[in-house]
Write a protein that holds these residues in place. Structure first.
Motif, PDB file in Angstrom:
ATOM      1  N   ASP A  53       0.833  -1.202   0.000  1.00  0.00           N
ATOM      2  CA  ASP A  53       0.000   0.000   0.000  1.00  0.00           C
ATOM      3  C   ASP A  53       0.865   1.247   0.000  1.00  0.00           C
ATOM      4  O   ASP A  53       1.953   1.247   0.570  1.00  0.00           O
ATOM      5  CB  ASP A  53      -0.879   0.029   1.256  1.00  0.00           C
ATOM      6  CG  ASP A  53      -2.159  -0.756   1.047  1.00  0.00           C
ATOM      7  OD1 ASP A  53      -2.243  -1.486   0.042  1.00  0.00           O
ATOM      8  OD2 ASP A  53      -3.063  -0.642   1.896  1.00  0.00           O
ATOM      9  N   ASP A  54       0.315   2.305  -0.595  1.00  0.00           N
ATOM     10  CA  ASP A  54       0.889   3.663  -0.574  1.00  0.00           C
ATOM     11  C   ASP A  54       2.039   3.817  -1.585  1.00  0.00           C
ATOM     12  O   ASP A  54       2.416   2.882  -2.241  1.00  0.00           O
ATOM     13  CB  ASP A  54       1.349   4.067   0.842  1.00  0.00           C
ATOM     14  CG  ASP A  54       0.300   3.757   1.901  1.00  0.00           C
ATOM     15  OD1 ASP A  54      -0.893   3.723   1.553  1.00  0.00           O
ATOM     16  OD2 ASP A  54       0.681   3.538   3.055  1.00  0.00           O
ATOM     17  N   HIS A 103      -5.620   3.565  -4.642  1.00  0.00           N
ATOM     18  CA  HIS A 103      -5.658   3.739  -3.183  1.00  0.00           C
ATOM     19  C   HIS A 103      -6.058   5.189  -2.856  1.00  0.00           C
ATOM     20  O   HIS A 103      -5.642   5.734  -1.851  1.00  0.00           O
ATOM     21  CB  HIS A 103      -4.273   3.399  -2.626  1.00  0.00           C
ATOM     22  CG  HIS A 103      -4.220   3.091  -1.159  1.00  0.00           C
ATOM     23  ND1 HIS A 103      -5.161   2.340  -0.508  1.00  0.00           N
ATOM     24  CD2 HIS A 103      -3.304   3.429  -0.201  1.00  0.00           C
ATOM     25  CE1 HIS A 103      -4.823   2.242   0.783  1.00  0.00           C
ATOM     26  NE2 HIS A 103      -3.710   2.900   0.995  1.00  0.00           N
ATOM     27  N   HIS A 107      -5.303   9.810  -0.015  1.00  0.00           N
ATOM     28  CA  HIS A 107      -5.217   8.885   1.120  1.00  0.00           C
ATOM     29  C   HIS A 107      -5.996   9.385   2.329  1.00  0.00           C
ATOM     30  O   HIS A 107      -5.755   8.978   3.465  1.00  0.00           O
ATOM     31  CB  HIS A 107      -3.753   8.596   1.508  1.00  0.00           C
ATOM     32  CG  HIS A 107      -3.585   7.303   2.256  1.00  0.00           C
ATOM     33  ND1 HIS A 107      -3.673   7.227   3.621  1.00  0.00           N
ATOM     34  CD2 HIS A 107      -3.341   6.047   1.837  1.00  0.00           C
ATOM     35  CE1 HIS A 107      -3.478   5.978   4.009  1.00  0.00           C
ATOM     36  NE2 HIS A 107      -3.283   5.232   2.934  1.00  0.00           N
TER      37      HIS A 107
END
Ligand SMILES: [Zn+2]
Length: 235
Positions: A53-54, A103, A107
Motif C-alpha cells: 500500500d501507498d 488507493h 489517502h
C-alpha cells in the motif's frame, strides 16, 4: 422515575451499540454494504498474493529488485498524489508487469465524504494510473481499510472491486523482527498479505519483505497478483 431511568439506560445502550456497530462496520475486512469485497481467496493451491500500500516512493526500486530476485509478481495500491510526485517510480512498477490498484488520490479516509469527493478521489487516480501505461483492471483498496456507505455505493455502482487483506503484520507488531513470524503463522493458500515498505526510512521493512519471500518460497508457496489469485478461487 424507575421507568425513566430504565428508558435512559436503554437509550444509552442502543446508542452505544449503534456507534460500536458503525465502528466495526467501517473497519470490517470481510464485509461491506454494497459490492464485491475480497480479503482472501478459497483455493487448494499453495499461492498467496503480496500487496503493497501507498507510494510510489524512492523505495520502489529496492522493492522491485527483491520481487525480481524471487521472480514474484505483486500488487501495488498506489496513491494518486504520489504518482504525480514520482511518475517514474510508478512506471517502473508497470514495466515489471505488476498489478496496480487505486488507493485514492489523497489517502484521506473515505468516510463521511460527499459522493462528488469520492468520485474525484478515485477517478483522478485512475487517470494517473492509466498515464503510467498500465492497462489492466484497476482494483480499489480504501485508505486505512475504512469504508461506510458512500464509498461502497460508488464502487458497486461503477462495478469496481474492493480488495482488502487477510494478513497485516504491521497491525500486530511494530517490531520488524517479529513480522515474519506473524506472516508464517497465518499464511494459508489464498491469503492476501499487506505490507507497507514504501515510507520506510530504515531498511527494516525491505528486510521483512525479503524474509517473507524467502520463508514462504521455502514452504512451497508461490506469489501471484490479486487478479491471478482470484482466478484460482474455488468458492
Ligand atoms: Zn494506505
Amino acid at each position: 422515575m424507575k421507568t425513566y431511568i430504565t428508558r435512559m439506560m436503554t437509550m444509552i445502550m442502543v446508542l452505544f451499540l449503534l456507534l460500536y456497530g458503525t465502528y466495526k462496520w467501517m473497519n470490517a475486512r470481510t464485509f461491506q454494504v454494497f459490492g464485491n469485497l475480497t480479503s482472501e481467496v478459497n483455493t487448494d493451491k499453495k499461492v498467496v498474493a503480496l500487496t503493497f500500500d501507498d507510494g510510489p516512493t524512492e523505495n520502489t526500486g529496492k522493492i522491485l529488485s527483491l520481487l525480481d530476485k524471487y521472480k514474484v509478481k505483486a500488487t501495488f495500491f498506489l496513491i494518486g498524489e504520489e504518482i504525480e510526485r514520482s511518475p517514474e517510480e510508478a512506471k517502473k512498477i508497470v514495466e515489471k508487469g505488476h498489478q496496480i490498484g487505486n488507493h485514492t488520490y489523497t489517502h484521506n479516509r473515505m468516510i463521511f465524504k460527499s459522493s462528488t469527493y469520492i468520485k474525484k478521489e478515485i477517478e483522478n487516480t485512475d487517470e494517473l494510473i492509466k498515464e503510467t501505461g498500465y492497462d489492466g483492471e484497476i482494483d480499489f483498496r480504501p485508505p486505512n481499510g475504512k469504508k461506510l456507505i458512500g464509498l461502497p455505493y460508488y464502487l458497486h455502482k461503477n462495478d469496481r472491486e474492493t480488495i482488502m487483506w487477510s494478513i497485516e503484520p504491521d497491525s500486530v507488531t511494530n517490531d520488524p523482527s517479529k513480522k515474519l513470524a506473524v506472516v508464517k503463522e497465518n499464511a494459508k493458500p489464498g491469503s492476501i498479505i499487506l505490507l507497507h515498505p514504501m515510507y520506510d526510512k530504515s531498511v527494516d521493512e525491505i528486510q521483512v519483505l525479503e524474509e517473507i519471500l524467502a520463508a514462504l518460497t521455502k514452504e512451497g508457496y508461490s506469489f501471484v497478483t490479486v487478479n491471478e489469485l482470484q482466478k484460482l478461487n474455488t468458492k
